[in-house]
Write a protein that holds these residues in place. Sequence first.
Motif, short mmCIF file in Angstrom:
data_model
loop_
_atom_site.label_atom_id
_atom_site.label_comp_id
_atom_site.label_asym_id
_atom_site.label_seq_id
_atom_site.Cartn_x
_atom_site.Cartn_y
_atom_site.Cartn_z
N TYR A 78 6.47 -91.82 19.58
CA TYR A 78 5.22 -91.41 20.22
C TYR A 78 5.51 -90.40 21.32
CZ TYR A 78 3.09 -94.95 17.41
OH TYR A 78 2.64 -95.67 16.32
N SER A 116 -2.14 -98.87 14.60
CA SER A 116 -2.09 -97.41 14.55
C SER A 116 -3.11 -96.91 13.55
CB SER A 116 -0.69 -96.92 14.16
OG SER A 116 -0.37 -97.32 12.84
N CYS A 168 -2.32 -96.67 25.01
CA CYS A 168 -2.57 -95.83 23.85
C CYS A 168 -1.54 -94.72 23.82
CB CYS A 168 -3.99 -95.26 23.86
SG CYS A 168 -4.39 -94.24 25.28
N LEU A 227 3.90 -102.72 18.88
CA LEU A 227 2.77 -102.05 18.27
C LEU A 227 1.63 -103.03 18.05
CD1 LEU A 227 1.58 -99.51 16.78
CD2 LEU A 227 2.50 -100.54 14.68
N HIS A 262 -0.28 -99.87 21.78
CA HIS A 262 0.85 -100.76 21.96
C HIS A 262 0.52 -101.68 23.12
CE1 HIS A 262 3.84 -98.23 19.61
NE2 HIS A 262 2.82 -97.41 19.76
N ALA A 293 -2.16 -94.69 18.34
CA ALA A 293 -1.87 -96.12 18.27
C ALA A 293 -2.12 -96.79 19.60
CB ALA A 293 -0.41 -96.34 17.85
N GLY A 339 1.55 -93.65 11.83
CA GLY A 339 1.88 -94.51 12.95
C GLY A 339 3.22 -95.18 12.73
N SER A 365 1.23 -90.16 18.15
CA SER A 365 2.47 -90.12 17.38
C SER A 365 3.01 -88.69 17.27
CB SER A 365 2.23 -90.67 15.98
OG SER A 365 3.40 -90.56 15.20
#
Length: 122
Positions: free
Chosen positions: A109, A49, A94, A46, A36, A34, A102, A97
């Motif tokens: 994460y 993802s 990045c 977020l 963020h 993902a 996601g 997870s």
Amino acid sequence: VQLQASGGGLVQAGGSLRLSCAASGSVEVITAMAWHRQAPGNERELVASITTGGATNYGRSMKGRFTISRDNAKNTVYLQMNSLKPEDTAVYYCATSRYAYGSSQAGHYAYWGQGTQVTVSS
């Protein structure tokens, strides 16, 4: 797992950027990945993802403008950002997870990259 993000920079409103995040190390444990972002004074949120199979999920304000993709052979995840707005200014991270899917929760994460700054001028 080490994550190396790149591609950030300064762009005018309406412009585009493409972020990349390359994973190295124990890549066999990587499942969903993902992006963020966190702006000064804001919580980390977020952006998007993607699972190993390519299923995607987007934050509400990014849908339709951002596209997440991944190349499993290269252990790399990408974020194509179009129609950028000043409010997209943030540090983009990045992450991998802990699960196959996601999540919007940062605690889900396991590994995080160092972040790359995206600045959108008006």
